[in-house]
Design an enzyme around this catalytic site. Structure first.
Site, short mmCIF file in Angstrom:
data_model
loop_
_atom_site.label_atom_id
_atom_site.label_comp_id
_atom_site.label_asym_id
_atom_site.label_seq_id
_atom_site.Cartn_x
_atom_site.Cartn_y
_atom_site.Cartn_z
N HIS A 37 1.21 -0.89 -0.21
CA HIS A 37 -0.13 -0.15 0.15
C HIS A 37 0.69 0.66 -0.15
O HIS A 37 1.81 1.15 1.03
CB HIS A 37 -0.98 0.11 1.44
CG HIS A 37 -1.91 1.08 1.14
ND1 HIS A 37 -1.49 2.46 1.59
CD2 HIS A 37 -3.33 1.15 1.38
CE1 HIS A 37 -2.61 3.23 1.88
NE2 HIS A 37 -3.23 2.18 1.43
N ASP A 41 3.28 -4.03 7.73
CA ASP A 41 1.79 -3.61 8.27
C ASP A 41 1.05 -4.32 8.31
O ASP A 41 0.77 -5.47 7.12
CB ASP A 41 1.86 -3.00 6.63
CG ASP A 41 0.16 -2.40 5.66
OD1 ASP A 41 -0.23 -2.77 6.45
OD2 ASP A 41 0.59 -1.63 5.47
N GLN A 81 -4.41 -4.91 6.89
CA GLN A 81 -5.56 -6.41 6.20
C GLN A 81 -5.29 -7.36 7.66
O GLN A 81 -5.40 -7.98 6.69
CB GLN A 81 -5.07 -6.03 4.94
CG GLN A 81 -5.82 -5.15 3.90
CD GLN A 81 -7.33 -4.75 4.68
OE1 GLN A 81 -7.76 -4.99 4.58
NE2 GLN A 81 -7.07 -3.15 4.20
N LYS A 140 -10.57 -0.11 10.14
CA LYS A 140 -11.04 -1.53 9.53
C LYS A 140 -10.46 -2.90 10.61
O LYS A 140 -11.12 -3.91 10.03
CB LYS A 140 -8.54 -1.76 8.65
CG LYS A 140 -8.80 -0.45 7.73
CD LYS A 140 -7.85 -1.17 7.55
CE LYS A 140 -7.12 -0.33 5.84
NZ LYS A 140 -8.52 0.39 4.84
N CYS A 177 -4.84 2.66 -3.85
CA CYS A 177 -3.86 3.07 -2.99
C CYS A 177 -2.16 1.97 -2.94
O CYS A 177 -1.37 1.80 -2.40
CB CYS A 177 -3.92 3.43 -1.64
SG CYS A 177 -5.21 3.86 -1.59
N1 7TS Z 1 -1.83 -1.19 4.79
C1 7TS Z 1 -3.07 -1.46 3.41
C2 7TS Z 1 -2.38 -2.91 3.50
C3 7TS Z 1 -4.03 -1.36 3.89
O1 7TS Z 1 -4.97 -1.73 3.20
C4 7TS Z 1 -4.24 0.00 4.22
C5 7TS Z 1 -5.39 0.88 4.13
C6 7TS Z 1 -3.53 1.10 4.39
C7 7TS Z 1 -1.80 0.43 4.96
C8 7TS Z 1 -3.56 2.69 5.08
O2 7TS Z 1 -4.23 2.89 6.70
P1 7TS Z 1 -4.91 3.55 7.38
O3 7TS Z 1 -6.03 3.29 8.09
O4 7TS Z 1 -3.85 4.96 7.86
O5 7TS Z 1 -5.68 4.07 5.88
N2 7TS Z 1 -5.34 -0.04 2.75
C9 7TS Z 1 -7.16 1.13 2.10
C10 7TS Z 1 -7.79 0.29 1.10
O6 7TS Z 1 -7.46 -0.89 0.45
N3 7TS Z 1 -8.90 0.52 0.59
O7 7TS Z 1 -9.22 1.78 1.58
C11 7TS Z 1 -7.71 1.46 2.35
#
Ligand code: 7TS
Length: 408
Positions: free
Chosen positions: A121, A197, A200, A223, A363
């Protein structure tokens, strides 16, 4: 086995009609819905306990501080950290990875290397690009084999020069589960720090940071049934002690003199300013909810949903699924394209059928480029999704194909 129908009753938002159809929410990798129990805790905090933490001695301040720190303990237990000193509240995964990037700037020297993968990401790419640009270190990518991480490539690219390895535990596009425990072992052999990370993975499977033996682990509360704007950065205590605080100001100091200050001990050294108190407490409620179901049960249920839907998707003519083709290697995130149709048109058509999915680059532009596509449709599941939702998706994809084939 968990009862998704019963669970869905705790999520009032799911019980609505969208475009004349019952809502089927399949955009959980972007953010999940929140159960009533989490909304109640959020509401009760502002109704009954709202006060700043770690400052006042009055009753409300004590209550807020106790609940905030109790939530940290819940998170510690959830990821099996040794101590709450290792559990830092952040805004989410992005903030956690940026903090690690800043730490990397303290460490990296010209010609050192950072190893990530092509499936990351942007949040796990850009902080490393910045750190490498500032220090002259090199950003190295491991690529794919059969839709998943190529372990041979990882091994080939690890060397004495590698100072950080940073990988998604579960890809938000390919849905593959990366063997981060094994990679942590390999990273440590060459003296590199291992960053996971977990945006997910933490919502969907049991996490044990001691067993993984990672040096850092990040997660996002939104999430995993919690509110937006709250997350956790886990770091091993001895490493966090080496790190400078990223932000400074109130809350993170013990004493302030005219020219210098003494920082608080872990974890508060990193939490400058008034934190997201309500968010942290509500995330604690989300953890209670997840644990009442059981993380192993959640993982098993999602595997069952994937085993049900993946062959049905693969059987649709003109549909390409990205990532591993074997359901056993696939978490509850499935990206695909329909031949001849733009993913945004597909997502819009599915929305007409009440099915919420995401289309775009997710992303993960380097991955999307690597796959030789410009965008993809993505469905992602959670504990309240049912096999009936899967059937609705398949039916809606057929309706979409018929609609466009009839029109053009
Ligand atoms: N890493 C992964 C693997 C992610 O899927 C996401 C967000 C992030 C980092 C960033 O997370 P945040 O909470 O700091 O924004 N992924 C997604 C997505 O797949 N669609 O919208 C956000």
């Amino acid at each position: 086995m968990l009862d998704a129908y019963k669970i869905s009753k705790d999520f009032a938002i799911l019980d609505q009609i969208v475009n004349d159809e019952p809502l089927v929410y399949l955009d959980n990798a972007a953010t999940t819905q929140k159960p009533q129990a989490v909304l109640d805790v959020l509401n009760a905090y502002y109704h009954e306990d709202n006060a700043n933490v770690h400052r006042g001695v009055h009753t409300l301040a004590e209550r807020a501080t106790t609940a905030y720190e109790a939530s940290r303990e819940k998170l510690r237990k959830f990821i099996n950290a040794k101590s709450t000193k290792e559990v830092l509240f952040t805004r989410g995964t992005t903030t956690g990875l940026n903090w690690i990037g800043r730490f990397a700037e303290q460490i990296l020297q010209p010609d050192d290397e950072v190893l990530i993968s092509i499936m990351e990401h942007h949040s796990n790419i850009i902080p490393w690009q910045v750190a490498c640009q500032k220090t002259g270190a090199k950003l190295i990518y491991a690529y794919l084999k059969d839709g998943a991480l190529d372990m041979e490539d990882v091994k080939d690219k690890l060397s004495e020069k590698t100072k950080f390895v940073s990988l998604a535990h579960v890809s938000n596009v390919l849905g593959c589960i990366n063997p981060v425990k094994k990679i942590a072992e390999l990273a440590h052999k060459v003296g590199a720090y291992m960053v996971v990370d977990g945006a997910q993975s933490a919502p969907h499977m049991k996490i044990d940071v001691q067993d993984l033996d990672c040096d850092f682990f990040t997660l996002s509360g939104h999430k995993m049934l919690g509110p937006t704007g709250i997350g956790v950065l886990y770091g091993k205590e001895e490493i966090l002690n080496l790190m400078d605080p990223i932000e400074s100001g109130g809350e993170m100091i013990d004493f302030v003199y005219e020219q210098e200050a003494i920082w608080k001990e872990l974890p508060w050294k990193f939490e400058a300013g008034t934190p997201n108190i309500a968010g942290a407490i509500a995330l604690g409620a989300a953890i209670d909810y997840l644990e009442s179901i059981g993380m192993d049960a959640i993982h098993a249920y999602e595997q069952e949903l994937v085993a049900y839907i993946l062959p049905k998707l693969q059987a649709i003519e003109g549909l390409t699924v990205y990532g591993p083709q074997d359901p056993r290697q696939h978490a509850g995130v499935i990206a695909f394209n329909l031949e001849g149709l733009h993913p945004h048109d597909v997502a819009t058509a599915l929305d007409y059928e009440g099915v919420a999915v995401r289309a775009g680059h997710h992303c993960a532009q380097p991955l999307i480029n690597h796959l030789g596509i410009s965008t993809a449709v993505r469905v992602s599941f959670y504990i309240y999704n049912t096999k009936e939702d899967c059937d609705k998706l398949i039916q809606a994809i057929h309706a979409t194909k018929e609609f466009f084939n009839g029109t053009f």
